[in-house]
Write a protein that holds these residues in place. Structure first.
Motif, PDB file in Angstrom:
ATOM      1  N   LEU A   1       0.810  -1.219   0.000  1.00 40.73           N
ATOM      2  CA  LEU A   1       0.000   0.000   0.000  1.00 40.73           C
ATOM      3  C   LEU A   1       0.847   1.275   0.000  1.00 40.73           C
ATOM      4  N   LEU A   2       2.101   1.164  -0.437  1.00 41.51           N
ATOM      5  CA  LEU A   2       2.895   2.361  -0.705  1.00 41.51           C
ATOM      6  C   LEU A   2       2.142   3.161  -1.771  1.00 41.51           C
ATOM      7  N   GLU A   3       1.493   2.413  -2.673  1.00 46.19           N
ATOM      8  CA  GLU A   3       0.539   3.002  -3.628  1.00 46.19           C
ATOM      9  C   GLU A   3      -0.785   2.292  -3.369  1.00 46.19           C
ATOM     10  N   ARG A   4      -1.748   3.004  -2.802  1.00 44.92           N
ATOM     11  CA  ARG A   4      -3.015   2.350  -2.455  1.00 44.92           C
ATOM     12  C   ARG A   4      -3.816   2.062  -3.720  1.00 44.92           C
ATOM     13  N   PRO A   5      -4.254   0.792  -3.907  1.00 48.76           N
ATOM     14  CA  PRO A   5      -5.042   0.495  -5.104  1.00 48.76           C
ATOM     15  C   PRO A   5      -6.350   1.286  -5.107  1.00 48.76           C
ATOM     16  N   THR A   6      -6.828   1.610  -6.284  1.00 46.66           N
ATOM     17  CA  THR A   6      -8.113   2.302  -6.414  1.00 46.66           C
ATOM     18  C   THR A   6      -9.254   1.359  -6.051  1.00 46.66           C
ATOM     19  N   SER A   7      -9.085   0.078  -6.393  1.00 51.44           N
ATOM     20  CA  SER A   7     -10.071  -0.932  -6.008  1.00 51.44           C
ATOM     21  C   SER A   7      -9.387  -2.279  -5.876  1.00 51.44           C
TER      22      SER A   7
ATOM     23  N   ILE B   1      -5.785  -6.548  -1.047  1.00 50.48           N
ATOM     24  CA  ILE B   1      -4.440  -7.092  -0.896  1.00 50.48           C
ATOM     25  C   ILE B   1      -4.428  -7.886   0.407  1.00 50.48           C
ATOM     26  N   ILE B   2      -4.390  -9.207   0.294  1.00 49.77           N
ATOM     27  CA  ILE B   2      -4.442 -10.035   1.493  1.00 49.77           C
ATOM     28  C   ILE B   2      -3.061 -10.636   1.742  1.00 49.77           C
ATOM     29  N   VAL B   3      -2.459 -10.270   2.867  1.00 49.56           N
ATOM     30  CA  VAL B   3      -1.142 -10.775   3.217  1.00 49.56           C
ATOM     31  C   VAL B   3      -1.268 -11.536   4.520  1.00 49.56           C
ATOM     32  N   ASP B   4      -0.904 -12.814   4.469  1.00 52.39           N
ATOM     33  CA  ASP B   4      -0.952 -13.640   5.665  1.00 52.39           C
ATOM     34  C   ASP B   4      -2.346 -13.602   6.306  1.00 52.39           C
ATOM     35  N   GLY B   5      -3.356 -13.628   5.460  1.00 47.42           N
ATOM     36  CA  GLY B   5      -4.737 -13.698   5.950  1.00 47.42           C
ATOM     37  C   GLY B   5      -5.400 -12.373   6.265  1.00 47.42           C
ATOM     38  N   THR B   6      -4.622 -11.276   6.223  1.00 44.56           N
ATOM     39  CA  THR B   6      -5.180  -9.961   6.559  1.00 44.56           C
ATOM     40  C   THR B   6      -5.361  -9.111   5.306  1.00 44.56           C
ATOM     41  N   ASP B   7      -6.540  -8.535   5.149  1.00 47.21           N
ATOM     42  CA  ASP B   7      -6.781  -7.627   4.026  1.00 47.21           C
ATOM     43  C   ASP B   7      -6.219  -6.247   4.384  1.00 47.21           C
ATOM     44  N   LEU B   8      -5.083  -5.907   3.798  1.00 49.13           N
ATOM     45  CA  LEU B   8      -4.415  -4.653   4.153  1.00 49.13           C
ATOM     46  C   LEU B   8      -5.258  -3.434   3.778  1.00 49.13           C
ATOM     47  N   THR B   9      -6.076  -3.578   2.726  1.00 44.75           N
ATOM     48  CA  THR B   9      -6.864  -2.416   2.293  1.00 44.75           C
ATOM     49  C   THR B   9      -7.968  -2.068   3.294  1.00 44.75           C
ATOM     50  N   ALA B  10      -8.240  -2.995   4.238  1.00 40.77           N
ATOM     51  CA  ALA B  10      -9.314  -2.750   5.212  1.00 40.77           C
ATOM     52  C   ALA B  10      -8.786  -2.202   6.536  1.00 40.77           C
ATOM     53  N   LEU B  11      -7.463  -2.047   6.654  1.00 40.73           N
ATOM     54  CA  LEU B  11      -6.881  -1.638   7.937  1.00 40.73           C
ATOM     55  C   LEU B  11      -6.912  -0.120   8.111  1.00 40.73           C
ATOM     56  N   ASN B  12      -6.960   0.323   9.366  1.00 43.12           N
ATOM     57  CA  ASN B  12      -6.775   1.758   9.616  1.00 43.12           C
ATOM     58  C   ASN B  12      -5.276   2.075   9.611  1.00 43.12           C
ATOM     59  N   ASP B  13      -4.929   3.357   9.692  1.00 40.85           N
ATOM     60  CA  ASP B  13      -3.538   3.789   9.527  1.00 40.85           C
ATOM     61  C   ASP B  13      -2.592   3.103  10.503  1.00 40.85           C
TER      62      ASP B  13
ATOM     63  N   ARG C   1       1.652  -1.144  11.479  1.00 41.14           N
ATOM     64  CA  ARG C   1       2.169  -2.368  12.101  1.00 41.14           C
ATOM     65  C   ARG C   1       2.349  -3.481  11.077  1.00 41.14           C
ATOM     66  N   ALA C   2       1.358  -3.645  10.202  1.00 37.72           N
ATOM     67  CA  ALA C   2       1.417  -4.724   9.198  1.00 37.72           C
ATOM     68  C   ALA C   2       2.623  -4.523   8.287  1.00 37.72           C
ATOM     69  N   ARG C   3       2.945  -3.272   7.991  1.00 27.45           N
ATOM     70  CA  ARG C   3       4.058  -2.987   7.079  1.00 27.45           C
ATOM     71  C   ARG C   3       5.411  -3.390   7.667  1.00 27.45           C
TER      72      ARG C   3
END
Ligand code: ADP
Ligand code: ADP
Length: 231
Positions: free
Chosen positions: A52-58, A61-73, A78-80
Motif C-alpha cells: 500500500l505504498l501506492e493504495r489500489p483504487t479498487s 491485498i491479502i497478506v498472511d490472511g489480513t486484508d491490508l486495504t481494510a486496515l486503519n492507519d 504495524r502490518a508494514r
C-alpha cells in the motif's frame, strides 16, 4: 499474498491512467514470484500496491490472511513492519554508515534502542557484510550497497520481501551475487519474495513462478520448472 481484482488508476483531469488493470494473483507462502514486463507495464505500481505504498483504487491485498486495504492507519503501519522492500537505487541514507542505515529501519519498526545494534549486526552478517558495518554508502560497491539494503529489509524479520528492479543498477557479476543472496534468504528464512524486473534472465535464475504484465494487466503466468522441463 493474495492480490484480488486490484486496479490502480492515476487521476488526471482529462484522461485518467489505468496503471494496474484488474489484476488477480496468488503468491504461495515461501515462494519467489517474478513479475516481468516492459517499462511502463505497471510492474512497479503493482509491487507498491502490495504494501500500500501506492493504495489500489479498487480490489484487495491479502497478506498472511489480513486484508491490508481494510486496515486503519495504525494497523497498516504495524502490518508494514512485516513487509520489507528493496529498490533499484538502494535508497540508503548517504550520511549514515551501514549499521546505522539498518538500525534506522529497526527504530521505525519500534524495536527498542538496546536491541537495535545487535539485530542490525546480525542482519549485516547474513549478507556477509560483517567487515563493512562502519562503511558509508559512498565507500561501498553497488552490490555491497544492495546487500546493506537487503539487511535493512531483513532486520525487521519480514514475512514478505518486495524487490523493485533489485539488480538493474549493477553489473552482471554483481547481479548473480545479489540474486544468490535473495535465493539463499528465501530458502533459509522462508520469506515470500516478489521480484519486479524487465530482465528474463533474472526471473529464470531465481523465481518459482512468473507473471507477465502488459498495459497494466497480467497477460500470462507460468512456473519456471515447466520452462526448464518442457512437457
Ligand atoms: P513499470 O514498473 O512496469 O515500468 P510503472 O508501474 O512504473 O511501470 O508505471 C506504469 C504506468 O503508470 C506508466 O505509464 C507510468 O508513467 C504510470 N505512472 C506510474 N506512477 C504514476 C503516478 N504517480 N502518476 C501518474 N502516472 C503514473
Ligand atoms: P564495483 O566495481 O563492484 O562497483 P568498487 O570498485 O566500487 O566495486 O569497489 C570495490 C571495493 O572497494 C569494495 O570492496 C568497496 O568497499 C571498496 N571501495 C569502493 N569505493 C571506496 C571508497 N571511496 N573508500 C573506501 N573503499 C571503497
Amino acid at each position: 499474498i493474495n492480490i484480488k481484482d486490484v486496479s490502480t488508476v492515476f487521476p488526471s483531469a482529462d484522461n485518467p491512467f489505468v496503471a494496474v488493470d484488474n489484476v488477480s494473483l496468488e503468491i504461495p507462502r515461501g515462494s519467489i514470484q517474478g513479475i516481468i514486463g516492459f517499462s511502463g507495464a505497471g510492474k512497479s505500481t503493482l509491487l507498491r500496491n502490495i504494501n500500500l505504498l501506492e493504495r489500489p483504487t479498487s480490489g484487495q491485498i491479502i497478506v498472511d490472511g489480513t486484508d491490508l486495504t481494510a486496515l486503519n492507519d495504525e494497523e497498516l503501519r504495524r502490518a508494514r513492519h512485516h513487509i520489507g522492500m528493496i529498490f533499484q537505487h538502494f535508497n540508503l541514507l548517504n550520511n549514515r554508515n551501514a549499521v546505522e542505515n539498518v538500525e534506522l529501519s529497526l527504530k521505525f519498526a519500534g524495536v527498542p534502542k538496546k536491541d537495535r545494534r545487535r539485530r542490525a549486526l546480525e542482519a549485516l552478517a547474513i549478507v556477509d557484510l560483517a567487515d563493512k558495518t562502519t562503511a558509508y554508502p559512498g565507500q561501498l560497491s553497488g552490490g555491497q550497497k544492495q546487500r546493506v539494503a537487503i539487511a535493512r529489509a531483513l532486520a525487521t524479520e519480514p514475512k514478505v520481501l518486495l524487490c523493485d528492479e533489485p539488480t538493474s543498477a549493477v553489473d552482471p557479476r554483481t547481479t548473480a551475487s545479489v540474486l544468490q543472496y535473495l535465493s539463499d534468504i528465501n530458502a533459509q528464512l522462508g520469506i515470500t519474495t516478489v521480484i519486479v524486473t524487465h530482465e528474463m534472465n533474472v526471473v529464470k535464475a531465481i523465481a518459482d513462478n512468473v507473471a507477465v504484465m502488459e498495459d497494466g494487466a497480467v497477460v500470462e503466468q507460468f512456473d519456471i520448472a515447466s520452462l526448464k522441463n518442457p512437457a
